[in-house]
Design a protein around this motif. Structure first.
Motif, PDB file in Angstrom:
ATOM      1  N   VAL A 178      34.567  42.363  39.227  1.00  0.00           N
ATOM      2  CA  VAL A 178      33.296  41.911  38.371  1.00  0.00           C
ATOM      3  C   VAL A 178      32.299  43.174  38.271  1.00  0.00           C
ATOM      4  O   VAL A 178      31.603  43.340  37.277  1.00  0.00           O
ATOM      5  CB  VAL A 178      32.611  40.474  39.263  1.00  0.00           C
ATOM      6  CG1 VAL A 178      31.069  40.547  38.785  1.00  0.00           C
ATOM      7  CG2 VAL A 178      33.420  39.281  39.085  1.00  0.00           C
ATOM      8  N   ASP A 179      32.316  43.821  39.552  1.00  0.00           N
ATOM      9  CA  ASP A 179      31.230  45.073  39.393  1.00  0.00           C
ATOM     10  C   ASP A 179      31.749  46.121  38.361  1.00  0.00           C
ATOM     11  O   ASP A 179      30.889  46.498  37.702  1.00  0.00           O
ATOM     12  CB  ASP A 179      30.991  45.503  40.645  1.00  0.00           C
ATOM     13  CG  ASP A 179      32.252  46.185  41.449  1.00  0.00           C
ATOM     14  OD1 ASP A 179      33.397  45.567  40.869  1.00  0.00           O
ATOM     15  OD2 ASP A 179      32.350  46.667  42.249  1.00  0.00           O
ATOM     16  N   ALA A 180      32.983  46.151  38.242  1.00  0.00           N
ATOM     17  CA  ALA A 180      33.431  47.326  37.408  1.00  0.00           C
ATOM     18  C   ALA A 180      33.182  46.760  35.937  1.00  0.00           C
ATOM     19  O   ALA A 180      32.954  47.665  35.079  1.00  0.00           O
ATOM     20  CB  ALA A 180      34.710  47.613  37.669  1.00  0.00           C
ATOM     21  N   THR A 220      44.445  46.346  34.831  1.00  0.00           N
ATOM     22  CA  THR A 220      43.533  45.705  35.795  1.00  0.00           C
ATOM     23  C   THR A 220      41.720  46.142  35.407  1.00  0.00           C
ATOM     24  O   THR A 220      41.995  47.810  35.541  1.00  0.00           O
ATOM     25  CB  THR A 220      43.625  45.507  36.882  1.00  0.00           C
ATOM     26  OG1 THR A 220      44.663  44.875  37.481  1.00  0.00           O
ATOM     27  CG2 THR A 220      42.507  44.840  37.932  1.00  0.00           C
ATOM     28  N   VAL A 221      40.866  45.235  35.336  1.00  0.00           N
ATOM     29  CA  VAL A 221      39.709  45.854  35.290  1.00  0.00           C
ATOM     30  C   VAL A 221      39.242  46.567  36.603  1.00  0.00           C
ATOM     31  O   VAL A 221      38.958  45.861  37.463  1.00  0.00           O
ATOM     32  CB  VAL A 221      38.651  45.028  34.602  1.00  0.00           C
ATOM     33  CG1 VAL A 221      37.295  45.552  34.637  1.00  0.00           C
ATOM     34  CG2 VAL A 221      38.948  44.506  33.415  1.00  0.00           C
ATOM     35  N   GLU A 222      38.943  47.726  36.816  1.00  0.00           N
ATOM     36  CA  GLU A 222      38.678  48.299  38.064  1.00  0.00           C
ATOM     37  C   GLU A 222      37.891  49.687  37.769  1.00  0.00           C
ATOM     38  O   GLU A 222      37.524  49.931  36.698  1.00  0.00           O
ATOM     39  CB  GLU A 222      39.981  48.307  39.147  1.00  0.00           C
ATOM     40  CG  GLU A 222      41.080  48.747  38.365  1.00  0.00           C
ATOM     41  CD  GLU A 222      41.164  50.074  37.883  1.00  0.00           C
ATOM     42  OE1 GLU A 222      40.538  51.084  38.518  1.00  0.00           O
ATOM     43  OE2 GLU A 222      41.734  50.438  36.751  1.00  0.00           O
ATOM     44  N   ASN A 223      37.472  50.225  39.019  1.00  0.00           N
ATOM     45  CA  ASN A 223      36.372  51.488  38.774  1.00  0.00           C
ATOM     46  C   ASN A 223      37.233  52.813  38.119  1.00  0.00           C
ATOM     47  O   ASN A 223      36.675  53.394  37.523  1.00  0.00           O
ATOM     48  CB  ASN A 223      35.703  51.752  40.113  1.00  0.00           C
ATOM     49  CG  ASN A 223      34.924  50.726  40.704  1.00  0.00           C
ATOM     50  OD1 ASN A 223      33.698  50.583  40.099  1.00  0.00           O
ATOM     51  ND2 ASN A 223      35.151  49.635  41.293  1.00  0.00           N
ATOM     52  N   GLY A 224      38.700  52.660  38.300  1.00  0.00           N
ATOM     53  CA  GLY A 224      39.091  53.688  37.618  1.00  0.00           C
ATOM     54  C   GLY A 224      39.189  53.660  36.086  1.00  0.00           C
ATOM     55  O   GLY A 224      39.196  54.594  35.376  1.00  0.00           O
ATOM     56  N   ALA A 250      37.587  39.050  33.305  1.00  0.00           N
ATOM     57  CA  ALA A 250      36.517  40.015  33.059  1.00  0.00           C
ATOM     58  C   ALA A 250      36.875  40.599  31.589  1.00  0.00           C
ATOM     59  O   ALA A 250      35.928  41.125  31.042  1.00  0.00           O
ATOM     60  CB  ALA A 250      36.687  41.059  34.089  1.00  0.00           C
ATOM     61  N   GLY A 251      38.097  40.508  31.297  1.00  0.00           N
ATOM     62  CA  GLY A 251      38.463  41.167  29.706  1.00  0.00           C
ATOM     63  C   GLY A 251      37.551  40.461  28.757  1.00  0.00           C
ATOM     64  O   GLY A 251      37.206  40.990  27.703  1.00  0.00           O
ATOM     65  N   TYR A 287      33.893  54.016  46.263  1.00  0.00           N
ATOM     66  CA  TYR A 287      32.828  53.747  45.415  1.00  0.00           C
ATOM     67  C   TYR A 287      32.245  52.389  45.963  1.00  0.00           C
ATOM     68  O   TYR A 287      31.094  51.597  45.520  1.00  0.00           O
ATOM     69  CB  TYR A 287      33.259  53.229  44.062  1.00  0.00           C
ATOM     70  CG  TYR A 287      34.595  52.368  44.023  1.00  0.00           C
ATOM     71  CD1 TYR A 287      34.243  50.960  44.323  1.00  0.00           C
ATOM     72  CD2 TYR A 287      36.056  52.917  44.246  1.00  0.00           C
ATOM     73  CE1 TYR A 287      35.467  50.245  44.535  1.00  0.00           C
ATOM     74  CE2 TYR A 287      37.020  52.183  44.384  1.00  0.00           C
ATOM     75  CZ  TYR A 287      36.855  50.868  44.545  1.00  0.00           C
ATOM     76  OH  TYR A 287      37.743  50.028  44.517  1.00  0.00           O
ATOM     77  N   SER A 288      32.585  51.926  47.443  1.00  0.00           N
ATOM     78  CA  SER A 288      32.248  50.593  47.793  1.00  0.00           C
ATOM     79  C   SER A 288      32.298  50.767  49.410  1.00  0.00           C
ATOM     80  O   SER A 288      33.284  51.043  49.813  1.00  0.00           O
ATOM     81  CB  SER A 288      33.312  49.527  47.495  1.00  0.00           C
ATOM     82  OG  SER A 288      32.958  48.259  48.395  1.00  0.00           O
TER      83      SER A 288
END
Length: 441
Positions: free
Chosen positions: A78-80, A43-47, A106-107, A328-329
């Motif tokens: 989306v933000d990441a 998954t696309v995330e902040n990590g 997002a990919g 972060y949020s």
């Protein structure tokens, strides 16, 4: 003759340079090429963003000549994605996005943000509509902004933005690629090549390196460290409220257990994972950890040395503040704290009803009781007086005194006023309260 010899020597020297020295230098340059391969997985995330920041920085510091992002992701935040896309666009070396499985949502945006795109046969890219937390399409404002981002990413590298828009907007009709009205566009590797959304369709990484003229380059694979794997796991927005809930519930349950046991260990470990993951991901600093430690210390002081709630309030405020410092949020952490708070209140109610007075919580509960069976009598009930008669020696308004034989008693009249010197009868005795009735009439 001398002139001929000189010309011949010059020619031989030129040939030597051309066929010996230059190829050697080119081979040496090729041997010095460095390609860094960075995985963009799950998954696309902040990590993931934190890992990619570190990986790109390592590649640039090592003097990489090319970076290949191997993409296999269903999408994510989306933000990441926006931060990662900026990271890819700002890289100081050429970049290639190599889709090895799928680049969805997002990919797809990340793939479009690289300088070039390669897709292995059988892979897909697209379906990039913004979805909110409940699984539905996002609001008009968020969707419009995302569509613009997709189009800009396509135009950045000279691609037709119509296809990027069709990936994000189901209203765009592209029937030739099975993306009719109401459907999001998803391109296969061959379709992406047809519309210039993929420069290469190599079978594997080696074939891609051949396409990039980097077959002899030194390849360095960047791997996610164990700490970064933990950070990616614990900074997932779904897991954060779970960690905070486990942390608070574990510590609450520990209050009902003598000593320090499994509930306390689970609570401390959960909170420790939260801060460790956010520090590794780069969201939290030591100030958040220090503030959390101070908060827990003040809460412990309140438990063992009650201070009229002052230590408790200061401790709770410090700990909650540390969570905001580490996150972060602000919205995500606020929701997570609310969930943990609700579950904690429910746990406290259950603990009081099931376990009642155990462990350190006993300090808050009065345990001693006084019962008649144990010999404690608050007021002796004079039931043997019921039915006996006496004389009022003071007016009863409605309380006063009567004379019963040789004993003077304080009584209350059953009705209204009773004058002094009248005969009365004891009709009820409830502890220290004796009730009399006028019988002189």
């Amino acid at each position: 003759m001398v002139h001929f010899v000189r010309k011949s020597a010059a020619l031989l020297l030129s040939l030597f340079v051309l066929f010996v020295v230059l190829p050697h230098n080119e081979a040496e340059a090729a041997e010095n090429d460095k390609v860094y391969v960075i995985p963009v997985e799950q998954t696309v995330e902040n990590g993931l963003k934190a890992f990619l920041e570190r990986a790109v920085e390592d590649a640039e510091s090592a003097g990489a000549d090319h970076i290949i992002f191997e993409i296999d992701t269903p999408g994510g935040a989306v933000d990441a994605a926006g931060d990662i896309a900026s990271l890819m666009e700002d890289a100081s070396v050429p970049t290639t996005a190599y889709v090895v499985e799928k680049a969805m949502s997002a990919g797809a945006f990340l793939a479009l943000s690289a300088d070039e795109i390669a897709m292995a046969p059988g892979t897909q890219m697209g379906a990039a509509q913004v979805i909110n937390g409940s699984g539905n399409a996002a609001g008009t404002k968020a969707q419009s902004s995302w569509e613009k981002n997709m189009q800009n990413a396509a135009e950045l590298n000279g691609r037709n933005p119509e296809y990027a828009l069709a990936m994000a907007d189901p209203a765009v009709n592209l029937p030739e690629y099975s993306a009719g009205e109401g459907e999001l566009l998803t391109l296969t590797a061959s379709e992406a090549a047809e519309v210039n959304y993929a420069e290469y369709t190599p079978e594997n990484r080696e074939a891609l390196l051949q396409e990039l003229n980097l077959a002899d380059a030194e390849v360095e694979e960047i791997e996610v460290s164990a700490a970064e794997k933990i950070a990616r796991f614990v900074t997932n927005p779904v897991l954060i409220p779970i960690l905070l809930s486990l942390g608070s519930i574990g510590l609450i349950m520990e209050l009902y257990s003598p000593g320090f046991g499994i509930p306390g260990l689970i609570g401390i470990s959960s909170l420790g994972l939260f801060f460790f993951g956010h520090m590794i991901a780069g969201f939290a600093g030591y100030e958040a950890l220090i503030l959390a430690g101070a908060g827990l210390t003040l809460l412990a002081v309140e438990i063992f040395i009650p201070g009229f709630g002052i230590f408790g309030l200061l401790g709770a405020g410090a700990f909650i503040g540390s969570l905001f410092f580490a996150s972060y949020s602000a919205l995500n952490i606020a929701v997570s704290i609310l969930i943990a708070l609700i579950l904690s209140v429910v746990t406290v109610i259950l603990m009081f009803s099931v376990f009642k007075k155990r462990g350190p919580v006993k300090r808050f509960v009065l345990e001693d009781s006084v019962t008649t069976e144990e010999g404690f009598i608050s007021n002796e009930s004079r039931s043997e007086l019921i039915g006996r008669t006496g004389v009022s020696i003071t007016p009863l308004r409605p309380s006063g005194s009567i004379q019963l034989g040789e004993e003077r008693l304080d009584v209350v009249s059953e009705g209204g006023y009773i004058e002094k010197g009248l005969d009365v009868k004891i009709v009820k005795a409830e502890g220290s309260r004796i009730i009399v009735r006028n019988i002189s009439e």
